[in-house]
Design an enzyme around this catalytic site. Structure first.
Site: not given
Lengths: 277, 192
Positions: B13, B40, B133
């Site tokens: 991310s 992401h 995540d």
């Protein structure tokens, strides 16, 4: 933060469950994409706070109303209005003017979930002055989602995003003129839903029921395996008039299907095909 | 020591793109294990990521479409706003269901689906990020005997994601971005 306690299922669990549902209720999920079906069931265990797979199985087998709830949770109802504005721009600029040439327009939204895309289409048709001579058939296997679709009431919190999508799709009016806000809800103009017909229809087992000039089925086929995708695309092919249009999700394709040679993609990367044979 | 792999799944991310670009610049031309990149991304922005990665990589860069088959020599990029899953036959399935950890694509979901298919032949790598995540997904890979790698938190631009991963399970390797290239070159392809 405590890691979420998730129960993970094996392939055998999934097979057992699919078999139970087919034998007991006549619902066939065997040609769903296994990876996402597994995710739906694992998610169900979590949101229903079930302690084991055995408990889930027992409830499904012995409680039909719970099974209906399972069907509703298996069906993914995540959707939004005018999602992928580039797609709607092509629809508006290229497809809608051709639909205008028909005396009577029939559109099918297959797997419409909570209906946001049906309202999006109705807006496009109304702006083109065509809604009065159109019927929008909107079907889904999930009756709870259809009830929401029928109501035309969506969360007000989404409207800012939808309004952006609307402008990006080539809309020139004030998007807020299409709904009335009250508290946290947006009630869409009943004039938009006047021409919508909502009905339950299961793409796995049900047949063609009418003919259309435009069929939209966006982000539904991704939940099916190739075999079922092919069945559904053949069903669409039977239901689509010559020179009609088929619209799928931006990452979906007809290339693996037996009907592919009869279709021509009409606009670059957008997933819109014209039936040419 | 060398390691067998059928797929390398990389999650990241905030702060991970630079690591990935460096990786693509430095990995040797013989590397052909399929790579799945779960990043992401901003679902609204017209992304040039596919082009950017193509330009930097000798691998064929492809944004995943539904039912694409995993092939050697390819780097697969998860499309913005879809989860990416893998089926037993080695095809991708896209999924537009609920977000996980406020994310779609979710690294956890992709890692879990890949681990179900590839088991001990999966290598999972988690990079910099400001989100939890991926941590549970990495643990899932490890429980299925896959190989797990976490970017060294001190080396990550945003260390939250690697920290979370190391809290949830011990990684097989904790590497700096620079060490990752060498690690990847010690992998060899095996069929699933």
């Amino acid at each position: 933060m405590e890691p979420t306690k998730t129960i993970f299922l094996s392939d055998e669990d999934i097979e057992l469950l699919i078999n139970d549902m087919a034998v007991t209720y006549g619902y066939d999920f065997s040609d769903y994409s296994k990876a996402s079906f597994k995710r739906r069931i694992e998610r169900l265990l979590m949101i229903d706070h079930l302690s084991s797979f055995a408990e889930l199985r027992y409830r499904i087998l012995h409680d039909e109303s719970y099974f209906q709830h399972v069907v509703e949770e298996i069906s993914v109802t995540v959707t939004e209005m005018l999602r992928d504005p580039g797609f709607y721009r092509i629809l508006r600029d290229t497809v809608v003017p051709l639909l205008a040439t028909y005396p009577f327009i029939k559109v099918w939204h297959a797997g419409c979930a909570t209906g946001e895309e049906v309202y999006s289409m109705a807006i496009l048709l109304q702006e083109a002055g065509l809604l009065h001579k159109t019927l929008l058939y909107a079907t889904d296997m999930n009756p709870a989602a259809l009830a929401k679709a029928r109501s035309g009431i969506f969360p007000l919190s989404q409207m800012q995003q939808y309004s952006k999508n609307y402008v990006a799709s080539g809309g020139t009016r004030d998007f807020s003129s299409y709904y009335t806000a009250s508290y946290h809800l947006a009630q869409f103009d009943p004039a938009l839903s006047e021409k919508m017909i909502f009905a339950t229809h299961n793409l796995v087992t049900d047949f063609s029921f009418n003919s259309f000039q435009l069929i939209l089925c966006r982000n539904v086929l991704i939940y099916f395996n190739k075999k079922l995708q092919d069945r559904v695309l053949s069903l669409f092919d039977e239901s689509l008039e010559a020179n009609g249009f088929l619209a799928l999700g931006t990452k979906e394709s007809i290339r693996f299907s037996s009907v592919a040679p009869k279709y021509k993609q009409i606009a670059g990367k957008e997933k819109l095909w014209k039936k040419v044979k | 020591m060398t390691y067998p792999a059928s797929l390398v799944a990389i999650g990241g991310s905030a702060g991970s793109l630079q690591v990935i670009l460096t990786l693509l610049d430095t990995i040797n031309a013989g590397f052909s294990i399929p790579v799945l990149l779960v990043l992401h991304r901003d679902p609204q922005g017209e992304s040039r990521l596919e082009e950017l990665l193509s330009f930097r990589s000798h691998l064929v860069v492809k944004e995943v479409e539904d039912k694409d088959i995993v092939e050697r020599g390819h780097l697969y990029l998860c499309p913005a706003d879809y989860h990416v899953l893998i089926e037993d036959d080695g095809s991708f399935s896209l999924d537009y269901s609920e977000k996980e950890h406020f994310s779609r694509p979710s690294i956890d979901l992709a890692f879990r689906a890949a681990a179900d298919v590839y088991k001990e032949k999966l290598v999972g790598i988690l990079l910099s990020g400001a989100n939890a995540d991926g941590a549970a997904g990495l643990r899932y890979i490890k429980e299925r005997k896959g190989t797990t790698v976490v970017q060294q938190p001190a080396d990550a631009l945003v260390r939250y994601m690697p920290d979370q991963a190391l809290q949830q399970s011990s990684a097989d390797f904790i590497l700096t971005g620079a060490e990752l290239t060498h690690f990847l070159q010690r992998l060899y392809y095996v069929s699933p």
